[in-house]
Scaffold this active site. Structure first.
Site, PDB file in Angstrom:
ATOM      1  CD1 TRP A 101     -32.760  19.643 -16.486  1.00  0.00           C
ATOM      2  CD2 TRP A 101     -32.318  20.845 -14.706  1.00  0.00           C
ATOM      3  NE1 TRP A 101     -32.000  20.462 -16.806  1.00  0.00           N
ATOM      4  CE2 TRP A 101     -31.705  21.416 -15.816  1.00  0.00           C
ATOM      5  CE3 TRP A 101     -32.191  21.727 -13.566  1.00  0.00           C
ATOM      6  CZ2 TRP A 101     -30.750  22.537 -15.646  1.00  0.00           C
ATOM      7  CZ3 TRP A 101     -31.411  22.901 -13.431  1.00  0.00           C
ATOM      8  CH2 TRP A 101     -30.735  23.156 -14.461  1.00  0.00           C
ATOM      9  CG  ASP A 171     -39.279  20.652 -14.965  1.00  0.00           C
ATOM     10  OD1 ASP A 171     -39.432  21.407 -15.941  1.00  0.00           O
ATOM     11  OD2 ASP A 171     -38.061  20.716 -14.491  1.00  0.00           O
ATOM     12  CE  LYS A 195     -33.538  25.391 -20.190  1.00  0.00           C
ATOM     13  NZ  LYS A 195     -33.852  24.358 -19.136  1.00  0.00           N
TER      14      LYS A 195
HETATM   15  C1  PLP Z   1     -33.396  24.332 -17.572  1.00  0.00           C
HETATM   16  C2  PLP Z   1     -34.434  23.388 -16.862  1.00  0.00           C
HETATM   17  C3  PLP Z   1     -34.452  23.713 -15.477  1.00  0.00           C
HETATM   18  C4  PLP Z   1     -34.113  24.818 -14.906  1.00  0.00           C
HETATM   19  O1  PLP Z   1     -34.391  25.895 -15.535  1.00  0.00           O
HETATM   20  P1  PLP Z   1     -34.119  27.349 -14.589  1.00  0.00           P
HETATM   21  O2  PLP Z   1     -35.203  28.259 -15.346  1.00  0.00           O
HETATM   22  O3  PLP Z   1     -32.803  27.697 -15.061  1.00  0.00           O
HETATM   23  O4  PLP Z   1     -34.262  27.310 -13.007  1.00  0.00           O
HETATM   24  C5  PLP Z   1     -35.448  22.711 -14.833  1.00  0.00           C
HETATM   25  N1  PLP Z   1     -35.951  21.849 -15.601  1.00  0.00           N
HETATM   26  C6  PLP Z   1     -35.518  21.372 -16.578  1.00  0.00           C
HETATM   27  C7  PLP Z   1     -36.042  20.296 -17.397  1.00  0.00           C
HETATM   28  C8  PLP Z   1     -34.802  22.200 -17.425  1.00  0.00           C
HETATM   29  O5  PLP Z   1     -34.680  21.981 -18.735  1.00  0.00           O
END
Ligand code: PLP
Length: 366
Positions: A101, A171, A195
């Site tokens: 990511w 993030d 998540k």
């Molecule tokens: C799942 C995830 C993403 C992507 O998320 P989307 O909402 O599908 O774009 C980005 N960063 C992390 C750390 C993730 O676990």
């Protein structure tokens, strides 16, 4: 009704109390005679709903007044582009690449500015967090970027990088609301909610006000400008009303459980049960350097592909689902987010113990 123990990395398990509440309110949300899915986002009812959701996440994370909370669409991946577009000033940014990511965010940023990779753990399949105490961060970097919890690899930053005075962007998709955070240490905190918080398709961005600017490159889409979203209270266009609603219920649930301090305690307790077993097992092994282990995502392997496959198959039959690891790591991954009850982890470990005994022939010669 047959609920499973869902170890999916995302979309992931939600608290049963929240699902039940949504079910109860499905036909008639707060006397409106309709569900939130059917409701205009321009109504007083929805206004109250989003206002309360914002207040509750502010309470939970103790978000200072000089930070905006935005409810946005496009998932976390959309912010990979929005971050450089909104923060670009000198045209340079430092990225710490600790997983897929972070790598995607780094590559995306490279389209809009000079993205400088200042650290990486790719040399060892992202199984650790590099030392970030004294990185070579360009003096004119507009920000330093991290992915705080690496969903796929199961690592987590336990100490924040030394940004040398630069704005920190994080993030937090897979560790959102899993423990208390000091929001003032960050310029931007954002996470896709699917998540640890709610349904897919909503990303919450918490942004320090001075970073919300209007003097952006002319190509920046109206929708991706944080200023547009902040000026319109996340209601510039139709938001993901349903996801905001469910997140609001999750915030209420978190408050009722005792907030983020209590979540941290429970998450540490749950993770310890699983890691202690992995450390003592002759068959199963964790894949992450001990000091960098995530409380949320726990990857593990047996070292034998057939055995991994047999384990996943038998586990699924017993109601422990979505344990297959990411293809780049192989093996298994148990995501044990806020909504995973401690019994789920205890029962998984009991099952793993039993599996190990029954398949002891595989470990005898190791
Ligand atoms: C799942 C995830 C993403 C992507 O998320 P989307 O909402 O599908 O774009 C980005 N960063 C992390 C750390 C993730 O676990």
């Amino acid at each position: 009704m047959n609920r499973v123990y869902n170890f999916s990395a995302g979309p992931a398990v939600l608290p049963e109390e929240v699902l039940k509440k949504a079910q109860e309110e499905m036909f008639d949300y707060h006397g409106s005679g309709m569900s939130v899915m059917e409701m205009s986002h321009r109504t007083k009812t929805f206004d109250e709903l989003i206002g309360k959701a914002e207040q509750d996440i502010r309470d939970l994370m103790q978000i200072p007044d000089n930070y905006k909370v935005l409810f946005l669409q496009g998932g976390a991946s959309q912010q990979f582009a929005a971050v450089p577009m909104n923060l670009k000033k000198n045209g340079k940014a430092a990225y710490i690449v600790t997983g897929q990511w972070a790598k995607k965010a780094y590559q995306e940023a490279g389209k809009y500015l000079e993205a400088v990779k200042v650290a990486s753990s790719e040399d060892q399949t992202f199984s650790y967090i590099p030392d970030c105490s004294d990185l070579d961060i360009p003096a004119d970097a507009d920000y330093v970027y991290i992915c705080e919890n690496n969903t796929i690899y199961g690592t987590k930053f336990k100490t924040m990088p030394n940004t040398k005075g630069h704005v920190l962007v994080s993030d937090v998709s897979s560790c959102f609301l899993s423990e208390p955070v000091d929001v003032t240490k960050y310029g931007v905190i954002y996470g896709g909610v699917q998540k640890n918080v709610g349904p897919a398709g909503l990303v919450i961005s918490i942004i320090r006000e001075d970073l919300i600017r209007d003097d952006l490159e002319s190509y920046v889409p109206t929708m991706l400008k944080w200023k547009t979203q902040a000026d319109n209270g996340s209601l510039y266009n139709t938001p993901n009303c349903w996801a905001i609603y469910i997140c609001g219920l999750v915030f209420e649930w978190l408050k009722a459980q005792g907030g983020l301090t209590e979540m941290k305690k429970r998450n540490e307790e749950k993770a310890a049960i699983l890691y202690d077993f992995l450390d003592s097992s002759k068959m199963f092994k964790g894949t992450v350097r001990r000091e960098d282990r995530s409380l949320m995502n726990v990857p593990f392997v047996t070292g034998d592909d057939d055995l991994n496959a047999a384990f996943i198959k038998e586990a699924t039959a017993q109601g422990f689902v979505s344990l297959k690891g990411h293809r780049t790591v192989g093996g298994m991954r148990a995501s044990i987010y806020n909504a995973m009850p401690i019994e789920g982890v205890k029962k998984l470990v009991s099952f793993m113990e039993k599996f190990e005994k029954e398949h002891a022939k595989y470990t005898k010669n190791r």
